[in-house]
Each structure stands twice: as structure tokens, then as C-alpha cells.
Design a protein around this motif. Structure first.
Motif, mmCIF file in Angstrom:
data_model
loop_
_atom_site.group_PDB
_atom_site.id
_atom_site.type_symbol
_atom_site.label_atom_id
_atom_site.label_comp_id
_atom_site.label_asym_id
_atom_site.label_seq_id
_atom_site.Cartn_x
_atom_site.Cartn_y
_atom_site.Cartn_z
ATOM 1 N N UNK A 23 2.624 -10.822 -3.091
ATOM 2 C CA UNK A 23 3.252 -9.962 -2.213
ATOM 3 C C UNK A 23 2.794 -9.924 -0.923
ATOM 4 N N UNK A 24 3.982 -10.478 0.062
ATOM 5 C CA UNK A 24 3.960 -10.942 1.373
ATOM 6 C C UNK A 24 3.501 -9.557 2.217
ATOM 7 N N UNK A 25 3.649 -8.445 1.923
ATOM 8 C CA UNK A 25 3.103 -7.410 2.489
ATOM 9 C C UNK A 25 1.500 -7.403 2.892
ATOM 10 N N UNK A 26 1.048 -8.343 1.921
ATOM 11 C CA UNK A 26 -0.381 -8.686 2.272
ATOM 12 C C UNK A 26 -0.715 -9.811 3.315
ATOM 13 N N UNK A 27 0.189 -10.547 3.476
ATOM 14 C CA UNK A 27 0.109 -11.643 4.543
ATOM 15 C C UNK A 27 -0.564 -11.334 5.700
ATOM 16 N N UNK A 28 -0.265 -10.257 6.480
ATOM 17 C CA UNK A 28 -0.916 -10.242 7.812
ATOM 18 C C UNK A 28 -2.532 -10.189 7.505
ATOM 19 N N UNK A 29 -2.972 -9.616 6.379
ATOM 20 C CA UNK A 29 -4.208 -9.500 6.190
ATOM 21 C C UNK A 29 -5.083 -11.035 6.093
ATOM 22 N N UNK A 30 -4.261 -11.947 5.840
ATOM 23 C CA UNK A 30 -5.009 -13.224 5.781
ATOM 24 C C UNK A 30 -4.580 -14.191 6.313
ATOM 25 N N UNK A 31 -3.232 -14.172 7.021
ATOM 26 C CA UNK A 31 -2.564 -15.192 7.687
ATOM 27 C C UNK A 31 -2.856 -14.765 9.039
ATOM 28 N N UNK A 32 -3.435 -15.468 9.887
ATOM 29 C CA UNK A 32 -3.859 -14.997 11.224
ATOM 30 C C UNK A 32 -2.699 -14.735 12.298
ATOM 31 N N UNK A 33 -1.656 -15.532 12.049
ATOM 32 C CA UNK A 33 -0.434 -15.560 13.016
ATOM 33 C C UNK A 33 0.711 -14.463 12.482
ATOM 34 N N UNK A 34 0.624 -14.123 11.461
ATOM 35 C CA UNK A 34 1.600 -13.143 10.748
ATOM 36 C C UNK A 34 1.345 -11.740 11.142
ATOM 37 N N UNK A 35 2.223 -11.119 11.912
ATOM 38 C CA UNK A 35 2.010 -9.563 12.612
ATOM 39 C C UNK A 35 2.457 -8.906 11.394
ATOM 40 N N UNK A 36 3.682 -9.083 10.847
ATOM 41 C CA UNK A 36 4.220 -8.142 10.018
ATOM 42 C C UNK A 36 5.267 -8.945 8.992
ATOM 43 N N UNK A 37 5.557 -7.973 7.761
ATOM 44 C CA UNK A 37 6.513 -8.689 6.768
ATOM 45 C C UNK A 37 7.454 -7.552 6.251
ATOM 46 N N UNK A 38 8.748 -7.966 6.015
ATOM 47 C CA UNK A 38 9.520 -6.670 5.719
ATOM 48 C C UNK A 38 10.218 -7.258 4.234
ATOM 49 N N UNK A 39 10.105 -6.441 3.173
ATOM 50 C CA UNK A 39 10.878 -6.915 2.043
ATOM 51 C C UNK A 39 12.308 -6.777 2.004
ATOM 52 N N UNK A 40 13.207 -7.594 1.965
ATOM 53 C CA UNK A 40 14.549 -7.584 2.263
ATOM 54 C C UNK A 40 15.362 -7.384 0.935
ATOM 55 N N UNK A 41 14.746 -7.540 -0.182
ATOM 56 C CA UNK A 41 15.546 -7.180 -1.351
ATOM 57 C C UNK A 41 14.902 -6.140 -2.194
ATOM 58 N N UNK A 42 15.737 -5.379 -3.076
ATOM 59 C CA UNK A 42 15.213 -4.211 -3.707
ATOM 60 C C UNK A 42 14.496 -4.659 -5.214
ATOM 61 N N UNK A 43 14.729 -5.757 -5.604
ATOM 62 C CA UNK A 43 14.029 -5.869 -7.041
ATOM 63 C C UNK A 43 12.688 -6.346 -6.793
ATOM 64 N N UNK A 44 11.877 -6.389 -8.146
ATOM 65 C CA UNK A 44 10.573 -6.922 -8.002
ATOM 66 C C UNK A 44 10.439 -8.109 -7.556
ATOM 67 N N UNK A 45 9.256 -8.508 -7.295
ATOM 68 C CA UNK A 45 9.050 -9.934 -6.632
ATOM 69 C C UNK A 45 9.297 -11.082 -7.716
ATOM 70 N N UNK A 46 10.152 -11.948 -7.558
ATOM 71 C CA UNK A 46 10.554 -13.115 -8.307
ATOM 72 C C UNK A 46 11.460 -14.069 -7.565
ATOM 73 N N UNK A 47 11.799 -15.032 -8.637
ATOM 74 C CA UNK A 47 12.787 -15.802 -7.914
ATOM 75 C C UNK A 47 13.973 -15.334 -7.134
#
Length: 147
Positions: A23-47
Motif C-alpha cells: 500500500x503506497x499510502x504507507x510510503x511517506x512513513x518509511x521512504x524519507x523523500x516521499x511526502x505524499x501519495x495518492x491512489x489514482x485507481x479505484x480497484x484494489x491494489x494489483x496489476x
């Protein structure tokens, strides 16, 4: 061939570790340079799932589109970051072990155009310095070593 990699053992169940990384929503917690993420697709995470990512790179906001190229629940996934002619594949593999979960990460930098090819070594060093510690950072978050 990967340009940089990391491996870590996280003392948590594989389902929890995989879900956290996927879940890229968690990336700002562990990737120092990531400030924010926003999911652009409505379906569950997958290909095909896409996110917009905002990073702070040397004081500048850099926007990237992230797309999941492969996704195998609790086993691994590959997501691709694309921004201004720079493409980075982030590949993750997860294995259940007695201590918890083994996470293996590989980052591969792809460039397009003569200018980007000439700058490739510099770009690899820059991306490696920004992202090579993120699996260790995630371990610390998941194991409650940092808040």
C-alpha cells in the motif's frame, strides 16, 4: 540487473509486512523523500494499480506516476515509478521464515534519451542514496522501534 538492493528480516507476520509495503499510502512513513501519495485507481491494489507520488528532491517537489507491473499477494510485486524520462522498477520479494518475514528488494533504473543516458550513473547514485534504506526504515516502523 539491479542497480541497488536491500534485504531485511522483519519480526512480523508475512501478511502484515506484505500489506504494509504493497500500500503506497504507507510510503511517506518509511521512504524519507516521499511526502505524499495518492491512489489514482479505484480497484484494489494489483496489476495496473496507479498512484501519484510527490517527493522532495533537493528542495524541489518531484511528481511521479507509480504503476504495479506484477502483484502476487504475500509473495511479491513490482511497481514502476516514472518521472521526466527516469523510470525505476522497485521489485519486492517476501518469504515467511521462523523469525517473521524476509524482505528482499531490488531497484533498477531505466533512462531514455542521450542526455539521460549520459547522466545515468549520477541518477543511480541519487536514487540509491534516497531509497536504499527504506526497507530498514519499514522494519523499524513495523516492529515499533520508531513512531
Amino acid at each position: 540487473m539491479a542497480d541497488f538492493n536491500a534485504s531485511v528480516i522483519i519480526c512480523e507476520p508475512i501478511e502484515e509486512v506484505f500489506a504494509y509495503f504493497a500500500d503506497m499510502a504507507n510510503a511517506p512513513e518509511y521512504m524519507n523523500k516521499v511526502e505524499a501519495t495518492e491512489k489514482m485507481t479505484d480497484k484494489p491494489i494489483g496489476v495496473g494499480t496507479k498512484y501519484k507520488e510527490i517527493r522532495n528532491v533537493r528542495g524541489n517537489k518531484v511528481y511521479a506516476e507509480i504503476e504495479y507491473l506484477s502483484y502476487n499477494k504475500n509473495n511479491g510485486f513490482i511497481r514502476r515509478s516514472s518521472s521526466n524520462g527516469l523510470t525505476i522498477d522497485y521489485a519486492y520479494r517476501f518469504s515467511e521464515i521462523p523469525e517473521g518475514t524476509q524482505v528482499e528488494f531490488e531497484g533498477t533504473v531505466h533512462v531514455k534519451g542521450l542526455k539521460m543516458r549520459l547522466m545515468r550513473n549520477f541518477l543511480v547514485k541519487m536514487v540509491k542514496s534516497e531509497d536504499s534504506d527504506h526497507v530498514q526504515n519499514a522494519k523499524e516502523v513495523l516492529e515499533g522501534l520508531v513512531e
